[in-house]
Design a protein around this motif. Structure first.
Motif, PDB file in Angstrom:
ATOM      1  N   GLY A  24       3.454 -87.449  16.156  1.00 30.78           N
ATOM      2  CA  GLY A  24       3.250 -88.828  16.562  1.00 30.78           C
ATOM      3  C   GLY A  24       3.638 -89.862  15.532  1.00 30.78           C
ATOM      4  N   ASN A  25       3.977 -89.443  14.322  1.00 34.05           N
ATOM      5  CA  ASN A  25       4.428 -90.364  13.280  1.00 34.05           C
ATOM      6  C   ASN A  25       5.945 -90.334  13.200  1.00 34.05           C
ATOM      7  N   THR A  26       6.563 -91.487  13.338  1.00 33.29           N
ATOM      8  CA  THR A  26       8.024 -91.571  13.370  1.00 33.29           C
ATOM      9  C   THR A  26       8.558 -92.052  12.036  1.00 33.29           C
ATOM     10  N   THR A  27       9.503 -91.288  11.516  1.00 35.35           N
ATOM     11  CA  THR A  27      10.254 -91.684  10.332  1.00 35.35           C
ATOM     12  C   THR A  27      11.683 -91.934  10.761  1.00 35.35           C
ATOM     13  N   ASP A  28      12.207 -93.123  10.492  1.00 28.83           N
ATOM     14  CA  ASP A  28      13.562 -93.425  10.942  1.00 28.83           C
ATOM     15  C   ASP A  28      14.368 -94.052   9.816  1.00 28.83           C
ATOM     16  N   SER A  29      15.686 -94.035  10.005  1.00 29.12           N
ATOM     17  CA  SER A  29      16.575 -94.598   9.001  1.00 29.12           C
ATOM     18  C   SER A  29      17.903 -94.970   9.627  1.00 29.12           C
ATOM     19  N   PRO A  30      18.305 -96.237   9.564  1.00 26.36           N
ATOM     20  CA  PRO A  30      19.661 -96.611   9.957  1.00 26.36           C
ATOM     21  C   PRO A  30      20.600 -96.499   8.752  1.00 26.36           C
ATOM     22  N   THR A  31      21.821 -96.072   8.983  1.00 26.20           N
ATOM     23  CA  THR A  31      22.824 -95.998   7.925  1.00 26.20           C
ATOM     24  C   THR A  31      24.143 -96.531   8.462  1.00 26.20           C
ATOM     25  N   TYR A  32      25.011 -96.945   7.555  1.00 30.46           N
ATOM     26  CA  TYR A  32      26.311 -97.471   7.964  1.00 30.46           C
ATOM     27  C   TYR A  32      27.323 -97.232   6.858  1.00 30.46           C
ATOM     28  N   SER A  33      28.596 -97.375   7.175  1.00 34.39           N
ATOM     29  CA  SER A  33      29.656 -97.311   6.168  1.00 34.39           C
ATOM     30  C   SER A  33      30.844 -98.127   6.633  1.00 34.39           C
TER      31      SER A  33
ATOM     32  N   LEU B 123      10.387 -80.727   6.318  1.00 30.44           N
ATOM     33  CA  LEU B 123       9.118 -80.206   6.800  1.00 30.44           C
ATOM     34  C   LEU B 123       8.333 -79.542   5.674  1.00 30.44           C
ATOM     35  N   ALA B 124       9.029 -78.991   4.717  1.00 27.70           N
ATOM     36  CA  ALA B 124       8.335 -78.428   3.561  1.00 27.70           C
ATOM     37  C   ALA B 124       7.750 -79.533   2.693  1.00 27.70           C
ATOM     38  N   ASP B 125       8.470 -80.658   2.560  1.00 27.94           N
ATOM     39  CA  ASP B 125       7.945 -81.791   1.802  1.00 27.94           C
ATOM     40  C   ASP B 125       6.619 -82.280   2.390  1.00 27.94           C
ATOM     41  N   THR B 126       6.564 -82.333   3.701  1.00 28.67           N
ATOM     42  CA  THR B 126       5.393 -82.922   4.345  1.00 28.67           C
ATOM     43  C   THR B 126       4.318 -81.908   4.701  1.00 28.67           C
ATOM     44  N   ASN B 127       4.702 -80.669   5.006  1.00 29.01           N
ATOM     45  CA  ASN B 127       3.751 -79.708   5.567  1.00 29.01           C
ATOM     46  C   ASN B 127       3.478 -78.511   4.671  1.00 29.01           C
ATOM     47  N   GLN B 128       4.000 -78.505   3.474  1.00 27.03           N
ATOM     48  CA  GLN B 128       3.754 -77.372   2.592  1.00 27.03           C
ATOM     49  C   GLN B 128       2.286 -77.321   2.192  1.00 27.03           C
ATOM     50  N   GLY B 129       1.713 -76.125   2.261  1.00 26.78           N
ATOM     51  CA  GLY B 129       0.344 -75.949   1.801  1.00 26.78           C
ATOM     52  C   GLY B 129       0.292 -75.927   0.285  1.00 26.78           C
ATOM     53  N   VAL B 130      -0.900 -75.725  -0.230  1.00 28.37           N
ATOM     54  CA  VAL B 130      -1.050 -75.651  -1.678  1.00 28.37           C
ATOM     55  C   VAL B 130      -0.330 -74.410  -2.174  1.00 28.37           C
TER      56      VAL B 130
ATOM     57  N   ASN C 260       3.240 -83.544   1.043  1.00 27.44           N
ATOM     58  CA  ASN C 260       2.668 -84.878   1.165  1.00 27.44           C
ATOM     59  C   ASN C 260       3.147 -85.487   2.480  1.00 27.44           C
ATOM     60  N   PRO C 261       2.274 -85.595   3.487  1.00 28.52           N
ATOM     61  CA  PRO C 261       2.723 -86.097   4.798  1.00 28.52           C
ATOM     62  C   PRO C 261       3.098 -87.574   4.798  1.00 28.52           C
ATOM     63  N   ASP C 262       2.816 -88.294   3.725  1.00 29.05           N
ATOM     64  CA  ASP C 262       3.108 -89.733   3.667  1.00 29.05           C
ATOM     65  C   ASP C 262       4.417 -90.054   2.962  1.00 29.05           C
ATOM     66  N   LEU C 263       5.226 -89.044   2.693  1.00 28.72           N
ATOM     67  CA  LEU C 263       6.495 -89.292   2.018  1.00 28.72           C
ATOM     68  C   LEU C 263       7.435 -90.114   2.894  1.00 28.72           C
ATOM     69  N   GLU C 264       8.273 -90.900   2.243  1.00 31.27           N
ATOM     70  CA  GLU C 264       9.270 -91.713   2.928  1.00 31.27           C
ATOM     71  C   GLU C 264      10.666 -91.130   2.683  1.00 31.27           C
ATOM     72  N   PRO C 265      11.665 -91.560   3.474  1.00 23.94           N
ATOM     73  CA  PRO C 265      13.027 -91.043   3.249  1.00 23.94           C
ATOM     74  C   PRO C 265      13.585 -91.456   1.889  1.00 23.94           C
ATOM     75  N   ILE C 266      14.436 -90.612   1.353  1.00 21.80           N
ATOM     76  CA  ILE C 266      15.213 -90.953   0.165  1.00 21.80           C
ATOM     77  C   ILE C 266      16.395 -91.810   0.623  1.00 21.80           C
ATOM     78  N   ASP C 267      16.653 -92.911  -0.069  1.00 21.94           N
ATOM     79  CA  ASP C 267      17.738 -93.825   0.303  1.00 21.94           C
ATOM     80  C   ASP C 267      18.814 -93.830  -0.773  1.00 21.94           C
ATOM     81  N   ALA C 268      20.041 -94.085  -0.359  1.00 21.76           N
ATOM     82  CA  ALA C 268      21.144 -94.143  -1.320  1.00 21.76           C
ATOM     83  C   ALA C 268      22.195 -95.135  -0.861  1.00 21.76           C
ATOM     84  N   ASP C 269      22.760 -95.843  -1.828  1.00 22.17           N
ATOM     85  CA  ASP C 269      23.968 -96.635  -1.622  1.00 22.17           C
ATOM     86  C   ASP C 269      25.101 -95.918  -2.342  1.00 22.17           C
TER      87      ASP C 269
END
Length: 942
Positions: A589-598, A624-631, A671-680
């Motif tokens: 139910g949590n949406t992570t989105d990212s627009p990109t262009y070139s 999914l490992a970033d967000t859902n990995q156990g200890v 960490n389920p609260d991680l955000e996308p990595i961004d790059a220019d």
């Protein structure tokens, strides 16, 4: 038939020239003889449009605004590459070190990885025939998702297209460093059967490969199928089969010391008590009769062997089978159906060696008190092959079993002026890890009954540690294979990833007219879902395994994306291409989105020169490992810089410190609260082809990567703690509050645990220049020569671990250069091929530029000098040469001989810059000690 095949257009003079020089060595003679054709004839050649990785729109140009390096099947053959992993790991783009089969006890020792420009392996998008590969179920370095590139049938590869630079506006997540598209063969003129055998001059690693492939067609030509199978088998290479790894480092800057196979260690100052009444005589048969009594100055005496490092694998053993088929059916003149299937079954075997095959009291008790010695001490003993019995370490090898498949069904064709391609695909990857283990209760019970004896209370010093009067004569004894088998065995852990994708693309190559020609447009819609689950053997989670833990985790999410690309030839010399993409991931139910262009630009001021540039954005979604990995728990050792400082040691030289190798329990989690990595990312460059026989390309790339997910290394965290506790100057990796919270110590100041979490904190800046050149020389009746060269130079690479920190220079700070695997600033390869009649010969050279030596890393700079006189500095450039010879004996039979690393180059000159306690006195993330390899192959077509 494919609609693209019906549209015939003319290539420009630049394209015709590039086509002539970007050829394979095998075809060199034919092209050389044709090279003298008049330029107007070359211009007049009608050639099909092609779709090149980096664009959705078919074009007639060989080079566009996106630089693409193509490695053909002939290149792979002639340069001696044995696998797709070989191709990518030896690419000049691969300037960083990686973990894998050559790295003992890594989290993914059964897999093979690659990187681009020293960025993490997960920053590169890997495609097979344009479709994403399945992720490897286990995590690289215990924390990151990546692709295992070992299960691709190299003998069935048509070409590999390598596209550096951010490409998320077309390919979505992960395409920050670049894209690798492995394109397999779609048809064959004749059936092919080949067999290849290989061996190493230094021993070990014998291999054999069988391949069969054929194409069949229906009588009316509407149905066409290619089927191929490849089988590989290779033996492992063991440490004892190489001079540099068969024992501890005898060429180091400090005295060599054998392993502490039987030792009693003072828990407070790390000195040794020698308590064997038999003076090691009962265990002299261990490790092939090499165990003796030794004295280590400043510490004391113990029983050990110089040769224990030889009992580990340097290169995995492997057996694998890959199946591949591609089928098309022309439903009518405008619709073609297709189906693709690829499967891989692979067993990988490896042994981690005696450093990871031992027992000691520190794991269970921390220490114990011996009233006869009047001290807190620990026992430690390794298990020798004689303890194991049978074939020794060969009988307790770990096995990673990989099973994966990809199945695709699709249709392409055209509707009016629009081409379309619609497909549904599923890939799934299953991993079964059979790992040798020590059972916690049985091993403790064995040593309690046979060595420690009954517990006699608590120590009189801290009233915290148990009291034992061990039977030391029993401790210094071999173990029978039956007893060894009673407290050891195997765990079975299972992991899986899967990915379902429905994709539809519509393309119009002539949407509207512009002064420079027709504008092309493409639009893509994707929807799918993906999952990851890792289920360790329950005994790894509940403490049933001695000295080893694991991580569990699972999750699945849906995703969708929309992509569009518009190619506009504004003038005859000027073309602009724009693309945009929107990606969204829904997790619970949590949406992570990212627009990109070139935006890409091609300018051709003359027929022989292309100027190009591109600017775009890229991203990487939290995995999914970033967000859902156990200890995730593990045991490891690092230098405890703070406690070493209390003994008067500087972090630059902790040799001899009691806590130079302090054991601790580490942990990490998702960490389920991680955000996308961004790059220019932007690039600029040129392609110059003044003749049909020569081309030169040069491109500059610039990345600014922010919001990175970073797991702080334990070594960096311990160094930061030292800075915080002592007030010494340095470059902390995080805040002092975090460092003191994430490192736990006991009442005596001993290291207990370290937590290294994942957070969105880091950023990287990277600048790279790449150069490529190709030249074809017709030498008349002597045949033709084909020259090719590639060069990569990492101009700048900095990392800022947390906001507010000073940027770390990964190319000039040798300490962090090692920590972040960004080892080589430059990399170069050159090939020269000579083709005459039925013979083709190629010499291929691969050069790794200077890299910092071990003391530059350990001493924290290039000006460090060890008390022995050994100095920090750089290792010289490292060059290996491959030689191949191909002979077409008949129209149907080709014979080949390949010799890789012809001069048997080894990194043995690095040993003098490592201490005598090192069992791997070279940088095994970037170099290897495999040595000269020889291969013979016969290929028959019928």
């Amino acid at each position: 038939m494919s609609p693209n095949n019906t549209r015939r257009l003319q290539r420009s003079r630049l394209s015709a020239a590039l086509l002539s020089v970007l050829i394979t060595p095998v075809a060199g003679l034919a092209f050389a003889q044709d090279a003298a054709a008049p330029a107007d004839q070359a211009d007049a050649k009608n050639l099909d449009t092609v779709t090149v990785t980096g664009s959705l729109i078919p074009v007639t140009e060989v080079e566009t605004f996106t630089p693409v390096t193509v490695v053909s099947a002939e290149d792979i053959q002639m340069r001696g590459f044995q696998s797709v992993a070989d191709v990518l790991q030896q690419s000049t783009f691969s300037t960083g070190g990686v973990q894998g089969g050559q790295t003992s006890a890594s989290f993914t020792q059964g897999a093979e990885a690659s990187n681009m420009f020293g960025l993490d392996p997960g920053y590169t998008k890997y495609l097979i025939n344009g479709r994403p590969m399945a992720n490897y179920p286990a995590l690289y370095n215990g924390s990151d998702v990546f692709n295992n590139i070992s299960g691709i049938p190299v003998a069935l590869v048509d070409r590999i297209e390598i596209l550096p630079g951010g490409q998320s506006s077309l390919y979505g997540s992960d395409a920050i460093a670049g894209v690798v598209n492995v394109i397999l063969k779609k048809n064959l003129d004749q059936a092919e059967l080949s067999i290849r055998g290989g061996w190493f001059s230094e021993g070990g690693g014998d291999s054999v490969r069988f391949t069969f492939a054929d194409s069949i067609s229906s009588a009316d030509g509407r149905l066409n199928t290619l089927f191929g199978i490849q089988y590989d088998e290779r033996d492992p290479i063991w440490g004892h089969q190489r001079d540099l790894t068969d024992s501890y480092n005898n060429d180091g800057y400090s005295a060599a010391h054998p392993s502490r196979d039987f030792v009693v260690i003072d828990a407070l100052d790390s000195s040794y008590y020698f308590t064997d009444p038999a003076n090691c005589s009962n265990v002299t048969g261990n490790f092939g009769g090499t165990t003796q009594r030794w004295n280590r100055p400043g510490y004391g005496e113990y029983c050990g062997s110089f040769e224990s490092p030889g009992y580990r694998t340097l290169r995995n053993g492997k057996s694998s089978t890959q199946l591949y088929s591609y089928t098309t059916f022309d439903l009518n003149d405008s619709v073609q159906l297709y189906a693709e299937l690829m499967g891989n079954y692979e067993d990988v075997e490896y042994a981690t060696g005696s450093n990871y095959t031992w027992w000691g009291t520190s794991s269970n008790y921390g220490a114990y008190y011996d009233p006869d010695l009047g001290a807190l001490v620990n026992l430690q003993r390794s298990f020798a092959p004689e303890d194991i019995g049978g074939l020794g370490y060969q009988d307790i090898m770990n096995t990673d079993r990989n099973k994966s498949y990809t199945v695709t069904f699709g249709a392409n064709g055209y509707l009016g002026d629009w081409d379309y391609n619609v497909f549904a695909s599923r890939n799934e990857y299953k991993l079964n890890e059979r790992g040798w283990q020590r059972w916690a209760d049985p091993i403790e019970q064995y040593f309690s009954e046979n060595v420690l004896g009954p517990e006699l209370g608590l120590d009189p010093i801290y009233n915290a540690y148990p009291v034992f009067r061990p039977d030391y004569a029993a401790f210094y004894q071999p173990i029978s294979p039956a007893d060894f088998a009673a407290f050891t065995g195997y765990t079975t852990s299972e992991a899986r990833t899967w990915d379902n994708l429905l994709r539809a693309q519509f393309t119009n190559g002539a949407l509207f007219s512009l002064p420079g020609g027709d504008a092309g447009f493409a639009v893509v819609a994707e929807v799918g879902n993906e999952g990851w689950e890792y289920n360790p053997d329950q005994r790894l989670l509940d403490g049933g395994v001695w000295g080893t833990t694991s991580v569990n985790g699972d999750g699945h999410r849906s995703r969708y994306a929309v992509t569009s690309e518009l190619r506009m030839p504004l003038l005859e010399q000027l073309t602009v291409t724009a693309s945009a993409r929107y990606d969204a991931f829904d997790l619970d139910g949590n949406t992570t989105d990212s627009p990109t262009y070139s935006l890409g630009v091609e300018y051709r001021p003359t027929d022989t020169l292309l100027l190009r540039g591109k600017y775009g954005t890229a991203f990487r979604a939290p995995t999914l490992a970033d967000t859902n990995q156990g200890v995730s728990g593990y045991y490891s050792r690092n230098t405890d810089y703070y406690r070493c400082s209390l003994e008067g040691f500087d972090p630059a030289d902790t040799e001899g410190c009691t806590w130079d190798s302090a054991q601790y329990q580490g942990s990490q989690a998702g960490n389920p609260d991680l955000e996308p990595i961004d790059a220019d990312v932007w690039s600029a460059g040129f392609v110059w082809a003044p003749t049909q026989n020569f081309s030169l390309t040069a491109d500059y790339f610039n990345w600014k990567i922010e919001n990175e997910v970073d797991q702080i290394s334990a070594d960096q965290l311990l160094l930061t703690e030292y800075f915080c506790r002592t007030g010494a100057s340095g470059s902390p990796i995080t805040s002092c509050d975090n460092a003191l919270d994430w490192i736990q110590r006991d009442a005596n100041g001993g290291l207990v645990s370290i937590f290294t979490p994942k957070v969105n904190v880091a950023k990287q800046d990277l600048e790279v220049v790449t150069v490529g050149a190709n030249y074809l020389l017709d030498i008349g009746r002597f045949g033709s020569l084909a020259f090719a060269a590639n060069y990569t130079n990492n101009l700048e690479h900095t990392v800022t671990p947390t906001p507010g920190d000073e940027a770390i220079d990964l190319l000039r700070d040798p300490y962090y250069m090692w920590i972040y695997d960004a080892y080589a600033k430059t990399r170069t390869d050159v090939s020269v091929s000579w083709a005459k009649d039925a013979w083709t010969t190629t010499v291929y050279a691969n050069r790794i530029g200077e890299t910092p030596n071990y003391l530059a890393y350990a001493g924290g700079g290039y000006d460090y000098v060890h008390e022995s006189g050994a100095s920090a500095g750089k290792w010289d450039a490292y060059t290996t040469y491959n030689l191949s010879l191909n002979y077409r004996a008949t129209d149907d039979l080709q014979l080949s001989m390949m010799v890789n690393n012809v001069l048997n180059e080894m990194p043995d000159d690095q040993a003098s810059n490592y201490p005598g306690t090192s069992s791997t006195p070279y940088n095994n993330y970037l170099y290897d000690v495999f040595g000269r390899a020889m291969y013979l192959e016969a290929k028959y077509t019928f």
